[in-house]
Design a protein around this motif. Structure first.
Motif, mmCIF file in Angstrom:
data_model
loop_
_atom_site.group_PDB
_atom_site.id
_atom_site.type_symbol
_atom_site.label_atom_id
_atom_site.label_comp_id
_atom_site.label_asym_id
_atom_site.label_seq_id
_atom_site.Cartn_x
_atom_site.Cartn_y
_atom_site.Cartn_z
ATOM 1 N N ALA A 173 1.111 7.719 10.347
ATOM 2 C CA ALA A 173 -0.512 7.636 10.232
ATOM 3 C C ALA A 173 -0.881 5.995 9.771
ATOM 4 O O ALA A 173 -1.887 5.836 10.199
ATOM 5 N N THR A 174 -0.148 5.471 9.088
ATOM 6 C CA THR A 174 -0.340 3.934 8.675
ATOM 7 C C THR A 174 -0.431 3.190 9.823
ATOM 8 O O THR A 174 -1.190 2.495 10.143
ATOM 9 N N HIS A 175 0.477 3.555 10.682
ATOM 10 C CA HIS A 175 0.507 2.618 12.129
ATOM 11 C C HIS A 175 -0.539 2.907 12.808
ATOM 12 O O HIS A 175 -1.022 1.938 13.551
ATOM 13 N N GLU A 176 -1.069 4.048 12.901
ATOM 14 C CA GLU A 176 -2.296 4.568 13.524
ATOM 15 C C GLU A 176 -3.479 3.730 12.788
ATOM 16 O O GLU A 176 -4.787 3.430 13.694
ATOM 17 N N VAL A 225 0.964 -1.166 0.258
ATOM 18 C CA VAL A 225 -0.003 -0.231 -0.084
ATOM 19 C C VAL A 225 0.945 1.279 -0.015
ATOM 20 O O VAL A 225 2.109 1.173 0.329
ATOM 21 N N THR A 226 0.229 2.392 -0.442
ATOM 22 C CA THR A 226 1.225 3.624 -0.347
ATOM 23 C C THR A 226 0.051 4.703 0.423
ATOM 24 O O THR A 226 0.732 5.914 0.288
ATOM 25 N N SER A 227 -0.566 4.575 1.240
ATOM 26 C CA SER A 227 -1.317 5.243 1.981
ATOM 27 C C SER A 227 -2.148 4.755 3.076
ATOM 28 O O SER A 227 -2.467 3.669 3.392
ATOM 29 N N PRO A 228 -2.310 5.637 4.286
ATOM 30 C CA PRO A 228 -3.339 5.108 5.363
ATOM 31 C C PRO A 228 -4.481 4.589 4.912
ATOM 32 O O PRO A 228 -4.852 3.497 5.348
ATOM 33 N N ALA A 229 -5.034 4.978 3.738
ATOM 34 C CA ALA A 229 -6.320 4.463 3.311
ATOM 35 C C ALA A 229 -6.245 3.123 2.818
ATOM 36 O O ALA A 229 -7.126 2.399 3.054
ATOM 37 N N GLY A 230 -5.143 2.972 2.141
ATOM 38 C CA GLY A 230 -5.072 1.609 1.599
ATOM 39 C C GLY A 230 -4.674 0.538 2.569
ATOM 40 O O GLY A 230 -5.156 -0.523 2.568
ATOM 41 N N ARG A 235 20.117 4.857 8.180
ATOM 42 C CA ARG A 235 19.352 6.041 9.005
ATOM 43 C C ARG A 235 17.566 5.966 8.581
ATOM 44 O O ARG A 235 16.899 6.383 9.707
ATOM 45 N N GLU A 236 17.247 5.706 7.454
ATOM 46 C CA GLU A 236 15.989 5.463 7.242
ATOM 47 C C GLU A 236 15.364 4.284 8.026
ATOM 48 O O GLU A 236 14.236 4.410 8.322
ATOM 49 N N VAL A 237 16.076 3.212 8.005
ATOM 50 C CA VAL A 237 15.639 2.014 8.626
ATOM 51 C C VAL A 237 15.405 2.536 10.229
ATOM 52 O O VAL A 237 14.165 2.204 10.594
ATOM 53 N N THR A 238 16.077 3.031 10.844
ATOM 54 C CA THR A 238 16.030 3.384 12.397
ATOM 55 C C THR A 238 14.876 4.604 12.244
ATOM 56 O O THR A 238 13.947 4.539 13.333
ATOM 57 N N SER A 239 14.510 5.248 11.566
ATOM 58 C CA SER A 239 13.446 6.463 11.211
ATOM 59 C C SER A 239 12.097 5.953 11.211
ATOM 60 O O SER A 239 11.296 5.991 11.955
ATOM 61 N N VAL A 240 12.000 4.865 10.119
ATOM 62 C CA VAL A 240 10.609 4.494 9.892
ATOM 63 C C VAL A 240 10.272 3.241 11.161
ATOM 64 O O VAL A 240 9.058 3.445 11.620
ATOM 65 N N LEU A 241 11.159 2.654 11.631
ATOM 66 C CA LEU A 241 10.890 1.867 13.085
ATOM 67 C C LEU A 241 10.655 2.738 14.104
ATOM 68 O O LEU A 241 9.753 2.515 14.877
ATOM 69 N N ARG A 242 11.245 4.005 14.413
ATOM 70 C CA ARG A 242 10.953 4.576 15.406
ATOM 71 C C ARG A 242 9.734 5.390 15.234
ATOM 72 O O ARG A 242 8.855 5.888 16.224
ATOM 73 N N SER A 243 9.112 5.384 14.153
ATOM 74 C CA SER A 243 7.765 6.050 13.614
ATOM 75 C C SER A 243 6.692 5.141 13.605
ATOM 76 O O SER A 243 5.692 5.466 13.482
ATOM 77 N N GLY A 244 7.022 3.728 13.994
ATOM 78 C CA GLY A 244 5.760 2.776 14.176
ATOM 79 C C GLY A 244 5.939 1.683 13.233
ATOM 80 O O GLY A 244 4.772 0.697 13.613
#
Length: 242
Positions: free
Chosen positions: A46-49, A9-14, A77-86
């Protein structure tokens, strides 16, 4: 064995469509038409939510999978960022110029993920399908700490690569093999027959929002973007449950 259903998916709606249609998890990215790129922090949050486990693709640019040192540093750095974001996990990959796995880069990605969360799942993406020997490549993944691998068996579609996928399942040991690429609900029974732990599909349809006029880049032909199709998700779920 219960075979999991993963929807790209590419969005929370998806993600909501996938969740409500019975998917077990989603792979989250942007630029699906480019093969997928790293989602933003806000998109991951937003997707995590939505409540469904989301595995974020970490790929800093389109094109091939041979990455220089600066790109690897950025993706760590992106790996750590997305995981910290949920994100529940990350989807990563890198090859050497000789089309073998870039094990040094892959170890860094795995180490970065587990430094954020010991339970973070790490999936090798379809870079494996560009490897000189996908079967030999998956045999290395357990020692590198991977959870699973997404593959078409080195073919254009997973259905066409089913025989190789079956060999990859045998070679992967404890690493889960997930079939994906051009998958339709019709393909699900044959793919389950290869022994995979999961089936992955984008279940997409055109949003019908094409534009006309000045192109927005060399890859922009004015085509509509894609959204997740609830009927395709439901059909894939039904095929798995049959």
């Amino acid at each position: 064995m219960t075979v999991a259903l993963e929807i790209a998916v590419t969005s929370p709606a998806g993600a909501v469509v996938a969740r409500d249609g019975g998917a077990d998890r989603v792979e989250l990215c942007v630029g699906l038409e480019l093969g997928g790129l790293t989602p933003s922090q806000a998109l991951v949050e937003a997707t995590h939510e939505t409540g469904i486990p989301a595995h974020a693709l970490v790929r800093c640019r389109p094109g091939g999978f041979v990455h220089d040192a600066d790109e690897v540093d950025l993706m760590v750095r992106e790996v750590t960022s997305v995981l910290r974001s949920g994100a529940a996990g990350v989807v990563v990959g890198a090859l050497r110029p000789d089309r073998t796995l870039d094990v040094d880069a892959l170890r860094r990605f795995v180490d970065a993920a587990r430094s954020v969360r010991a339970t973070a799942e790490v999936t090798l993406h379809r870079a494996v399908d560009h490897a000189v020997d996908p079967v030999a490549a998956v045999a290395l993944l357990a020692d590198l700490g991977f959870t699973r691998v997404l593959t078409s068996g080195g073919a254009t579609t997973a259905a066409a690569g089913a025989a190789t996928i079956s060999r990859m399942v045998s070679a992967a040991g404890p690493v889960q093999v997930m079939s994906g690429a051009g998958v339709t609900p019709y393909d699900v029974p044959a793919l389950v027959g290869t022994g995979v732990a999961a089936v992955h599909l984008s279940a997409k349809r055109s949003a019908g929002s094409a534009h006309e006029g000045v192109p927005m880049g060399t890859g922009d032909d004015g085509s509509a973007h894609f959204v997740t199709d609830a009927s395709v998700v439901a059909a894939a779920r039904a095929a798995l449950d049959a």
